[in-house]
Design a protein around this motif. Sequence first.
Motif, short mmCIF file in Angstrom:
data_model
loop_
_atom_site.label_atom_id
_atom_site.label_comp_id
_atom_site.label_asym_id
_atom_site.label_seq_id
_atom_site.Cartn_x
_atom_site.Cartn_y
_atom_site.Cartn_z
N LEU A 2 -7.70 -4.40 16.21
CA LEU A 2 -8.42 -5.16 15.27
C LEU A 2 -7.58 -5.28 14.04
N PRO A 3 -6.72 -4.32 13.76
CA PRO A 3 -6.05 -4.45 12.38
C PRO A 3 -4.92 -5.47 12.48
N ARG A 29 5.37 -5.68 8.35
CA ARG A 29 6.70 -5.77 8.61
C ARG A 29 6.98 -6.88 9.81
N ALA A 30 5.93 -6.57 10.84
CA ALA A 30 6.02 -7.60 12.15
C ALA A 30 5.77 -8.93 11.55
N LYS A 31 4.87 -8.93 10.68
CA LYS A 31 4.34 -10.58 10.04
C LYS A 31 5.33 -11.05 9.40
N GLU A 32 6.12 -10.34 8.44
CA GLU A 32 7.29 -10.89 7.78
C GLU A 32 8.37 -11.00 8.52
N VAL A 63 0.62 2.25 10.97
CA VAL A 63 0.17 1.02 11.62
C VAL A 63 0.19 -0.23 10.51
N GLU A 64 -0.16 0.22 9.38
CA GLU A 64 -0.24 -0.90 8.47
C GLU A 64 1.20 -1.24 7.84
N ARG A 65 1.94 -0.34 7.99
CA ARG A 65 3.49 -0.70 7.48
C ARG A 65 3.99 -1.62 8.45
#
Length: 276
Positions: free
Chosen positions: A142-143, A118-121, A112-114
């Motif tokens: 929420l994240p 990556r999605a935002k980037e 999830v964090e990765r």
Amino acid sequence: MPTRIDRRFEDLAREGRAALVTFVMAGDPDLPTSLELLKALPKAGADVIEVGMPFTDPMADGPAIQAAGLRALAAGTTLEKTLSLVADFRASDQATPIVLMGYYNPIYVYGVERFLARAKEAGVDGLIVVDLPPEEDSELCLPALAAGLNFIRLATPTTDEARLPAVLANTSGFVYYVSITGITGAAAPDLSKVAAAVQRIKQHSPLPVAIGFGVKSAKSAAALAAHANGVVVGSALVEALRASLDPQGKATSASVQAVAGLVADIANGVRSAAVR
């Protein structure tokens, strides 16, 4: 901070019309064609683009989108390649909102964090993850919100008054109203019931409401656009692409235009209806 999705719906509200939200499957029938198609959609009239994340067990999807996912997987499309596809699209389009749509399993496996980083980037603006209920918001919703991505929730004809507040609690960007009970592309929506459902949602949330499932033509899109802030078309576009492929399921010189032409027609329908 407002996202591209927020800004797009605000702009369209000022114009007094609904958004055309288009769905295509990443990597269908191959990644180069998929990129060409993404680039063609805004020019044809798409206001928001949903990009499907191919998955082996798409339980909410009908035969057309299931087949698109299988074609994409057969072409080697992965979640990483889907994110790279969005990044490639962003190289020439910084304005059109992109929503990734699919299921939680590939995201969970990716991490999830990765995934969110990556999605935002890559330039993703929002997520629709159809198999994560509100009770699981801590998993991804929420994240995602904390990362600056919209998390778009689906409401359905079976979402009653008791359930609706929970569904809408952490929803952002827009509410996706599923206009029929069943799988994607299965039937035509009942306009009177859809209009009443949209009004009910709006009593609970200030967010724009986009209607999907069952939109196949400019006429049906125009009818729905009169009752909502957006109209979502997916199965019809995926089927238009499939019909353009050669006997081996490969793209032809007509493939991109087959979809873009249908989008242009439907866009005219959406633009013909003023938002109520």
